[in-house]
Design a protein around this motif. Structure first.
Motif, PDB file in Angstrom:
ATOM      1  N   VAL A  33      24.113  -8.722  12.151  1.00 53.81           N
ATOM      2  CA  VAL A  33      23.904  -9.537  10.844  1.00 53.81           C
ATOM      3  C   VAL A  33      22.731 -10.487  11.114  1.00 53.81           C
ATOM      4  O   VAL A  33      21.855 -10.552  10.159  1.00 53.81           O
ATOM      5  N   TRP A  34      22.456 -11.002  12.333  1.00 56.32           N
ATOM      6  CA  TRP A  34      21.151 -11.861  12.598  1.00 56.32           C
ATOM      7  C   TRP A  34      19.849 -11.119  12.384  1.00 56.32           C
ATOM      8  O   TRP A  34      19.186 -11.774  11.651  1.00 56.32           O
ATOM      9  N   GLN A  35      19.887  -9.852  12.695  1.00 55.31           N
ATOM     10  CA  GLN A  35      18.700  -9.151  12.686  1.00 55.31           C
ATOM     11  C   GLN A  35      18.416  -8.772  10.971  1.00 55.31           C
ATOM     12  O   GLN A  35      17.374  -9.000  10.512  1.00 55.31           O
ATOM     13  N   TRP A  36      19.519  -8.372  10.294  1.00 49.43           N
ATOM     14  CA  TRP A  36      19.780  -8.250   9.013  1.00 49.43           C
ATOM     15  C   TRP A  36      19.110  -9.251   8.247  1.00 49.43           C
ATOM     16  O   TRP A  36      18.202  -9.149   7.217  1.00 49.43           O
ATOM     17  N   LEU A  37      19.429 -10.484   8.494  1.00 54.52           N
ATOM     18  CA  LEU A  37      19.012 -11.688   7.856  1.00 54.52           C
ATOM     19  C   LEU A  37      17.681 -12.299   7.937  1.00 54.52           C
ATOM     20  O   LEU A  37      17.021 -12.854   7.283  1.00 54.52           O
ATOM     21  N   GLY A  66      16.518 -19.801  14.346  1.00 49.30           N
ATOM     22  CA  GLY A  66      17.437 -20.606  13.502  1.00 49.30           C
ATOM     23  C   GLY A  66      18.562 -19.784  12.851  1.00 49.30           C
ATOM     24  O   GLY A  66      19.890 -20.100  12.835  1.00 49.30           O
ATOM     25  N   TRP A  67      18.059 -18.724  12.742  1.00 47.11           N
ATOM     26  CA  TRP A  67      19.214 -17.650  12.010  1.00 47.11           C
ATOM     27  C   TRP A  67      20.293 -17.300  13.337  1.00 47.11           C
ATOM     28  O   TRP A  67      21.526 -17.087  12.781  1.00 47.11           O
ATOM     29  N   TYR A  68      19.687 -17.096  14.475  1.00 44.55           N
ATOM     30  CA  TYR A  68      20.623 -16.906  15.521  1.00 44.55           C
ATOM     31  C   TYR A  68      21.644 -17.973  15.624  1.00 44.55           C
ATOM     32  O   TYR A  68      23.010 -17.598  15.851  1.00 44.55           O
ATOM     33  N   VAL A  69      21.229 -19.204  15.563  1.00 42.01           N
ATOM     34  CA  VAL A  69      22.137 -20.360  15.597  1.00 42.01           C
ATOM     35  C   VAL A  69      22.948 -20.382  14.329  1.00 42.01           C
ATOM     36  O   VAL A  69      24.508 -20.456  14.701  1.00 42.01           O
ATOM     37  N   VAL A 112      22.079  -6.877  20.867  1.00 42.52           N
ATOM     38  CA  VAL A 112      22.090  -5.885  19.729  1.00 42.52           C
ATOM     39  C   VAL A 112      20.831  -6.449  18.593  1.00 42.52           C
ATOM     40  O   VAL A 112      20.083  -5.508  17.946  1.00 42.52           O
ATOM     41  N   GLY A 113      20.725  -7.692  18.220  1.00 42.96           N
ATOM     42  CA  GLY A 113      19.819  -8.151  17.232  1.00 42.96           C
ATOM     43  C   GLY A 113      18.238  -7.773  17.607  1.00 42.96           C
ATOM     44  O   GLY A 113      17.695  -7.199  16.982  1.00 42.96           O
ATOM     45  N   ILE A 114      18.063  -7.943  18.894  1.00 48.40           N
ATOM     46  CA  ILE A 114      16.715  -7.547  19.625  1.00 48.40           C
ATOM     47  C   ILE A 114      16.387  -6.137  19.296  1.00 48.40           C
ATOM     48  O   ILE A 114      15.364  -5.719  19.068  1.00 48.40           O
ATOM     49  N   ALA A 115      17.357  -5.431  19.776  1.00 52.11           N
ATOM     50  CA  ALA A 115      17.268  -3.824  20.071  1.00 52.11           C
ATOM     51  C   ALA A 115      17.118  -3.420  18.380  1.00 52.11           C
ATOM     52  O   ALA A 115      16.408  -2.483  18.381  1.00 52.11           O
ATOM     53  N   LEU A 116      17.868  -4.177  17.564  1.00 50.92           N
ATOM     54  CA  LEU A 116      17.471  -3.443  16.154  1.00 50.92           C
ATOM     55  C   LEU A 116      16.240  -3.934  15.459  1.00 50.92           C
ATOM     56  O   LEU A 116      15.928  -3.342  14.572  1.00 50.92           O
ATOM     57  N   GLY A 117      15.644  -5.206  16.009  1.00 49.19           N
ATOM     58  CA  GLY A 117      14.589  -5.633  15.513  1.00 49.19           C
ATOM     59  C   GLY A 117      13.240  -4.953  15.742  1.00 49.19           C
ATOM     60  O   GLY A 117      13.384  -3.852  16.309  1.00 49.19           O
ATOM     61  N   PRO A 118      12.102  -5.544  15.251  1.00 44.50           N
ATOM     62  CA  PRO A 118      11.009  -4.792  15.611  1.00 44.50           C
ATOM     63  C   PRO A 118      10.501  -4.715  16.938  1.00 44.50           C
ATOM     64  O   PRO A 118      11.031  -5.654  17.558  1.00 44.50           O
ATOM     65  N   ALA A 119       9.631  -3.762  17.575  1.00 40.21           N
ATOM     66  CA  ALA A 119       9.393  -3.828  18.887  1.00 40.21           C
ATOM     67  C   ALA A 119       8.449  -4.770  18.989  1.00 40.21           C
ATOM     68  O   ALA A 119       7.647  -5.606  18.277  1.00 40.21           O
ATOM     69  N   ASP A 120       8.084  -5.225  20.225  1.00 39.85           N
ATOM     70  CA  ASP A 120       7.436  -6.219  20.805  1.00 39.85           C
ATOM     71  C   ASP A 120       5.814  -5.958  20.268  1.00 39.85           C
ATOM     72  O   ASP A 120       5.273  -5.000  20.722  1.00 39.85           O
TER      73      ASP A 120
END
Length: 186
Positions: A33-37, A66-69, A112-120
Motif C-alpha cells: 500500500v505504501w508503494q502504491w500511494l 510521510g506515507w510510510y508513517v 516490501v515497499g522499497i523492493a516494489l518501488g523504483p530502483a535507485d
C-alpha cells in the motif's frame, strides 16, 4: 494435571506465534500500500549522476517517509485491534506477540515497499544516457518513522484491552425482574 498445563502452554504458544504472523503479514501488505500511494519524483541523468529536476521534486522525497508513517500507523492500529480481539486468551502473550510482530512488520513494510518501488536512480545513472528521466527510489528517511507501525499496533491493543475487552470480560449483571405484586382475594 500436567497434560492440561502442557495443552494450555501449547495453545498459548500457538496464539503468540499467530499474533506475530498476523502482524508480519499485515506489515508486508502495508508495504504494498505504501508503494502504491507514493508518487515518485523525477530526476535527470547529468554526467552519469542523478539530479532532481527542481527543488520541489527534491522536497517530494519527504512524502515517501510521510506515507510510510501514515500507512504504518493505520495498518498497525488495525492489526493490533484484530490481534487483541481474536487472539486474547493470554493477554500478556498477545501483547508480547504484538511487540515482536510489529517490529517484524515495520521491517517487512519497508523491505516490501522499497523492493516494489523504483530502483535507485544513483545506480541507474552510472550507466544511463545523458538526459534520461529516472524516478526517485522509495526510501524512509531517519529511524523514528519505523516506530509508526509498532505504535499503531500498541494503540490498537490498548484500545481493545482497556476499552472493549474490559466490558466484555466483566459484564454487568443483568437486571433482575421485579416480582409482580400479589393480588389477594379477601
Amino acid at each position: 494435571m500436567t497434560t492440561r498445563r502442557s495443552a494450555l502452554f501449547r495453545g498459548a504458544l500457538l496464539q503468540g506465534v499467530l499474533v506475530v504472523a498476523v502482524l508480519a503479514v499485515v506489515g508486508a501488505l502495508a508495504g504494498v500500500v505504501w508503494q502504491w500511494l507514493w508518487t515518485p519524483p523525477s530526476g535527470l541523468v547529468v554526467n552519469h549522476d542523478w539530479v532532481p529536476l527542481n527543488a520541489i521534486e527534491l522536497q517530494q522525497e519527504f512524502s515517501a517517509t510521510g506515507w510510510y508513517v501514515v500507512v504504518g500507523v493505520v495498518a498497525g492500529l488495525l492489526a493490533g485491534v484484530v490481534a487483541a480481539l481474536l487472539l486474547d486468551a493470554a493477554p500478556l502473550l498477545t501483547l508480547a506477540g504484538v511487540l515482536v510482530g510489529a517490529a517484524l512488520g515495520a521491517w517487512l513494510m519497508s523491505v516490501v515497499g522499497i523492493a516494489l518501488g523504483p530502483a535507485d536512480p544513483e545506480v541507474l545513472a552510472k550507466t544511463a544516457e545523458e538526459g534520461v528521466h529516472l524516478p526517485m527510489a522509495l526510501a524512509v528517511t531517519g529511524k523514528s518513522p519505523y516506530l509508526a507501525y509498532p505504535v499503531g499496533a500498541l494503540l490498537g491493543v490498548i484500545m481493545v484491552f482497556i476499552g472493549i475487552s474490559g466490558h466484555r470480560r466483566h459484564p454487568q449483571p443483568a437486571p433482575q425482574p421485579t416480582p409482580a405484586p400479589e393480588l389477594s382475594m379477601e
